[in-house]
Design a protein around this motif. Structure first.
Motif, PDB file in Angstrom:
ATOM      1  N   ARG A   1       0.810  -1.220   0.000  1.00  0.00           N
ATOM      2  CA  ARG A   1       0.000   0.000   0.000  1.00  0.00           C
ATOM      3  C   ARG A   1       0.847   1.274   0.000  1.00  0.00           C
ATOM      4  NH1 ARG A   1      -5.226   1.396   1.390  1.00  0.00           N
ATOM      5  NH2 ARG A   1      -5.685  -0.608   0.400  1.00  0.00           N
ATOM      6  N   PHE A   2       2.002   1.267   0.661  1.00  0.00           N
ATOM      7  CA  PHE A   2       2.832   2.473   0.732  1.00  0.00           C
ATOM      8  C   PHE A   2       3.429   2.844  -0.631  1.00  0.00           C
ATOM      9  CE2 PHE A   2       2.596   1.688   5.245  1.00  0.00           C
ATOM     10  CZ  PHE A   2       2.692   2.949   5.811  1.00  0.00           C
ATOM     11  N   ASP A   3       3.468   1.895  -1.563  1.00  0.00           N
ATOM     12  CA  ASP A   3       3.998   2.211  -2.889  1.00  0.00           C
ATOM     13  C   ASP A   3       3.169   3.293  -3.566  1.00  0.00           C
ATOM     14  OD1 ASP A   3       5.929   0.347  -2.477  1.00  0.00           O
ATOM     15  OD2 ASP A   3       5.161  -1.128  -3.909  1.00  0.00           O
ATOM     16  N   LEU A   4       1.905   3.394  -3.204  1.00  0.00           N
ATOM     17  CA  LEU A   4       1.039   4.427  -3.767  1.00  0.00           C
ATOM     18  C   LEU A   4       1.393   5.809  -3.232  1.00  0.00           C
ATOM     19  CD1 LEU A   4      -2.402   2.567  -3.445  1.00  0.00           C
ATOM     20  CD2 LEU A   4      -0.917   2.710  -5.464  1.00  0.00           C
ATOM     21  N   HIS A   5       2.261   5.855  -2.231  1.00  0.00           N
ATOM     22  CA  HIS A   5       2.643   7.125  -1.603  1.00  0.00           C
ATOM     23  C   HIS A   5       4.136   7.396  -1.758  1.00  0.00           C
ATOM     24  CE1 HIS A   5      -1.238   7.773   0.605  1.00  0.00           C
ATOM     25  NE2 HIS A   5      -1.330   6.487   0.321  1.00  0.00           N
ATOM     26  N   GLY A   6       4.721   6.907  -2.838  1.00  0.00           N
ATOM     27  CA  GLY A   6       6.095   7.265  -3.156  1.00  0.00           C
ATOM     28  C   GLY A   6       7.156   6.388  -2.540  1.00  0.00           C
ATOM     29  N   LEU A   7       6.774   5.240  -1.956  1.00  0.00           N
ATOM     30  CA  LEU A   7       7.795   4.388  -1.332  1.00  0.00           C
ATOM     31  C   LEU A   7       8.482   3.472  -2.326  1.00  0.00           C
ATOM     32  CD1 LEU A   7       8.968   3.933   1.551  1.00  0.00           C
ATOM     33  CD2 LEU A   7       7.151   5.603   1.310  1.00  0.00           C
ATOM     34  N   ASP A   8       7.902   3.349  -3.528  1.00  0.00           N
ATOM     35  CA  ASP A   8       8.592   2.567  -4.545  1.00  0.00           C
ATOM     36  C   ASP A   8       9.782   3.349  -5.099  1.00  0.00           C
ATOM     37  OD1 ASP A   8       6.817   4.411  -5.605  1.00  0.00           O
ATOM     38  OD2 ASP A   8       6.382   3.220  -7.387  1.00  0.00           O
ATOM     39  N   GLU A   9       9.802   4.672  -4.879  1.00  0.00           N
ATOM     40  CA  GLU A   9      10.937   5.517  -5.238  1.00  0.00           C
ATOM     41  C   GLU A   9      11.289   6.399  -4.042  1.00  0.00           C
ATOM     42  OE1 GLU A   9      10.956   6.672  -9.741  1.00  0.00           O
ATOM     43  OE2 GLU A   9       8.930   7.039  -8.972  1.00  0.00           O
ATOM     44  N   ALA A  10      11.580   5.748  -2.930  1.00  0.00           N
ATOM     45  CA  ALA A  10      11.794   6.453  -1.674  1.00  0.00           C
ATOM     46  C   ALA A  10      13.016   7.368  -1.723  1.00  0.00           C
ATOM     47  CB  ALA A  10      11.959   5.446  -0.545  1.00  0.00           C
ATOM     48  N   LEU A  11      12.934   8.461  -0.972  1.00  0.00           N
ATOM     49  CA  LEU A  11      14.097   9.302  -0.717  1.00  0.00           C
ATOM     50  C   LEU A  11      14.890   8.642   0.406  1.00  0.00           C
ATOM     51  CD1 LEU A  11      15.720  11.968  -0.973  1.00  0.00           C
ATOM     52  CD2 LEU A  11      14.146  12.955   0.707  1.00  0.00           C
ATOM     53  N   GLN A  12      16.161   8.352   0.138  1.00  0.00           N
ATOM     54  CA  GLN A  12      17.007   7.679   1.125  1.00  0.00           C
ATOM     55  C   GLN A  12      18.134   8.610   1.552  1.00  0.00           C
ATOM     56  OE1 GLN A  12      18.080   3.519   0.015  1.00  0.00           O
ATOM     57  NE2 GLN A  12      17.109   4.066  -1.928  1.00  0.00           N
ATOM     58  N   LEU A  13      18.262   8.804   2.854  1.00  0.00           N
ATOM     59  CA  LEU A  13      19.319   9.643   3.414  1.00  0.00           C
ATOM     60  C   LEU A  13      20.042   8.855   4.498  1.00  0.00           C
ATOM     61  CD1 LEU A  13      17.181  12.898   3.774  1.00  0.00           C
ATOM     62  CD2 LEU A  13      18.775  12.357   1.924  1.00  0.00           C
ATOM     63  N   PHE A  14      21.361   9.003   4.552  1.00  0.00           N
ATOM     64  CA  PHE A  14      22.153   8.275   5.539  1.00  0.00           C
ATOM     65  C   PHE A  14      23.144   9.234   6.188  1.00  0.00           C
ATOM     66  CE2 PHE A  14      26.039   5.530   6.311  1.00  0.00           C
ATOM     67  CZ  PHE A  14      25.560   5.018   7.510  1.00  0.00           C
ATOM     68  N   ARG A  15      23.275   9.143   7.505  1.00  0.00           N
ATOM     69  CA  ARG A  15      24.165  10.026   8.266  1.00  0.00           C
ATOM     70  C   ARG A  15      25.120   9.195   9.117  1.00  0.00           C
ATOM     71  NH1 ARG A  15      21.782  12.950   4.846  1.00  0.00           N
ATOM     72  NH2 ARG A  15      20.036  14.296   5.474  1.00  0.00           N
ATOM     73  N   ILE A  16      26.315   9.708   9.297  1.00  0.00           N
ATOM     74  CA  ILE A  16      27.239   9.167  10.295  1.00  0.00           C
ATOM     75  C   ILE A  16      27.545  10.310  11.252  1.00  0.00           C
ATOM     76  CG2 ILE A  16      29.455   8.068  10.752  1.00  0.00           C
ATOM     77  CD1 ILE A  16      29.487   7.111   7.857  1.00  0.00           C
ATOM     78  N   PHE A  17      27.169  10.162  12.504  1.00  0.00           N
ATOM     79  CA  PHE A  17      27.367  11.207  13.499  1.00  0.00           C
ATOM     80  C   PHE A  17      28.459  10.794  14.488  1.00  0.00           C
ATOM     81  CE2 PHE A  17      22.680  12.249  12.785  1.00  0.00           C
ATOM     82  CZ  PHE A  17      22.974  13.301  11.917  1.00  0.00           C
ATOM     83  N   HIS A  18      29.254  11.782  14.871  1.00  0.00           N
ATOM     84  CA  HIS A  18      30.338  11.585  15.838  1.00  0.00           C
ATOM     85  C   HIS A  18      30.141  12.572  16.986  1.00  0.00           C
ATOM     86  CE1 HIS A  18      34.587  12.613  17.211  1.00  0.00           C
ATOM     87  NE2 HIS A  18      34.449  11.348  17.535  1.00  0.00           N
ATOM     88  N   TYR A  19      29.999  12.023  18.188  1.00  0.00           N
ATOM     89  CA  TYR A  19      29.826  12.824  19.394  1.00  0.00           C
ATOM     90  C   TYR A  19      31.103  12.735  20.217  1.00  0.00           C
ATOM     91  CZ  TYR A  19      24.797  12.306  18.379  1.00  0.00           C
ATOM     92  OH  TYR A  19      23.549  12.306  17.796  1.00  0.00           O
ATOM     93  N   PRO A  20      31.943  13.761  20.233  1.00  0.00           N
ATOM     94  CA  PRO A  20      33.149  13.702  21.068  1.00  0.00           C
ATOM     95  C   PRO A  20      32.765  13.645  22.549  1.00  0.00           C
ATOM     96  CG  PRO A  20      33.263  15.505  19.473  1.00  0.00           C
ATOM     97  CD  PRO A  20      31.841  15.013  19.480  1.00  0.00           C
ATOM     98  N   PRO A  21      33.623  13.078  23.392  1.00  0.00           N
ATOM     99  CA  PRO A  21      33.318  13.058  24.831  1.00  0.00           C
ATOM    100  C   PRO A  21      33.309  14.465  25.394  1.00  0.00           C
ATOM    101  CG  PRO A  21      35.576  12.320  24.431  1.00  0.00           C
ATOM    102  CD  PRO A  21      34.920  12.453  23.087  1.00  0.00           C
TER     103      PRO A  21
END
Length: 342
Positions: free
Chosen positions: A172-192
């Protein structure tokens, strides 16, 4: 933001999603997993997953490359600064440049997305958040696409499980743009933070899209407020080996008419150890019109129940318009540099 609210040590549910990833699974097995996911979404908006099939060696390689990158000097890291990524919104940003609720986060990060060629229609048309990655090394160029492919596979399986949990067809979600999803990926670094009092790496917030798939390192620090909690209590989300943490975002809350709530969360920095965090965001297609899933009956959702008092039911337009409105608050200086045309 109440930093002094009680923190409960309650554990979130752990869901084995292997039946959703195995085409040989019986429909009853998939439905059972879907029901577990639905219960977790209703109760918490957060849960762990296991049985995801990601190679542990790929996880280790990703951590290794990330620690190596963040050990570089700021001058070295600036070769991949986000202002070089343009509208694609890729690259490195230094500590304090990203804001949450108007306050600087105590983290730095690398932004990636789908690596699109210059002749891709979305790039040709200068659609924000689409374009080429800025890879710090050839090893990153090898590992990041593999990681994102793995996360996309998991995300698509989860979204099918969520559809089943709502009594809808799996696609069902394919009807709402999930067949061409926007994909974002992050790598976060938190210093002590050092010996002084602990600081908040990221303040209270919710995610914008549909699903977040988070790999944590061993340090921890993530806290969530249970979706149905009325007492303001927070829960620690400690790392569990070979699991990922899943949470739902604003768009899933809107699309499910408030059945599944986008859950506030925050990050406490360690005083002694640096922390790495690897969130992958599965979002609707940039040009998708914001509307609820067809087939769901209306529910009452009071905007005062949300941490930010926003009523998502009354937000309209495209997902791209929504996410840009958020980015303008998170990266105001970089947003201005991009000169994104409304």
């Amino acid at each position: 933001m109440n930093h002094h609210a009680t923190v409960q040590k309650t554990s979130l549910p752990v869901v084995d999603i292997s039946p959703l990833l195995d085409e040989r699974s019986l429909s009853a097995q998939r439905q059972r997993v879907a029901e577990e996911i639905g219960q977790a979404c209703r109760d918490f908006g957060f849960f762990y997953i296991k049985g995801h099939g990601v190679d542990p060696s790929l996880e280790l390689k990703l951590e290794e490359l990330s620690r190596l990158f963040f050990s570089l000097t700021s001058a070295e890291k600036s070769q991949w600064n986000m202002n070089l990524g343009g509208r694609a919104w890729r690259g490195w940003f230094p500590i304090g440049e990203e804001l949450t609720s108007g306050l600087p986060d105590q983290k730095e990060g690398l932004y990636f997305g789908q690596d699109l060629a210059a002749n891709h229609p979305l790039v040709v048309n200068q659609i924000p958040l689409h374009g080429a990655n800025l890879y710090p090394s050839s090893q990153f160029e090898e590992v990041i696409p593999l990681w994102m492919d793995s996360m996309h596979c998991i995300g698509q399986a989860l979204i099918k499980g969520i559809a089943l949990s709502l009594g809808l067809e799996a696609d069902r979600f394919d009807l709402h743009g999930l067949d061409e999803a926007l994909q974002l990926f992050r790598i976060f670094h938190y210093p002590p933070t050092g010996p002084q009092k602990s600081q908040w790496g990221v303040g209270e917030h919710t995610d914008y899209g549909l699903l977040t798939i988070l790999k944590q390192d061993h340090v921890g620090g993530l806290q969530v407020r249970a979706a149905r909690s009325s007492s303001g209590e927070w829960m620690d989300v400690p790392p569990i080996d070979h699991t990922f943490v899943i949470n739902i975002g604003d768009m899933l809350e809107k699309m499910t008419l408030g059945r599944y709530i986008s859950t506030p969360h925050r990050v406490m920095k360690s005083t002694e150890e640096a922390r790495l965090s690897f969130p992958y965001f599965l979002d609707p297609h940039y040009l998708t019109e914001l509307k609820a899933l067809e087939g769901l009956s209306p529910t009452h959702m009071d905007s005062q129940e949300r941490w930010d008092h926003i009523d998502l039911h009354h937000i309209s337009g495209t997902y791209g318009e929504y996410v840009l409105s958020k980015i303008g608050k998170v990266f105001p200086l970089l947003f201005d540099e991009m000169l994104i045309e409304e």
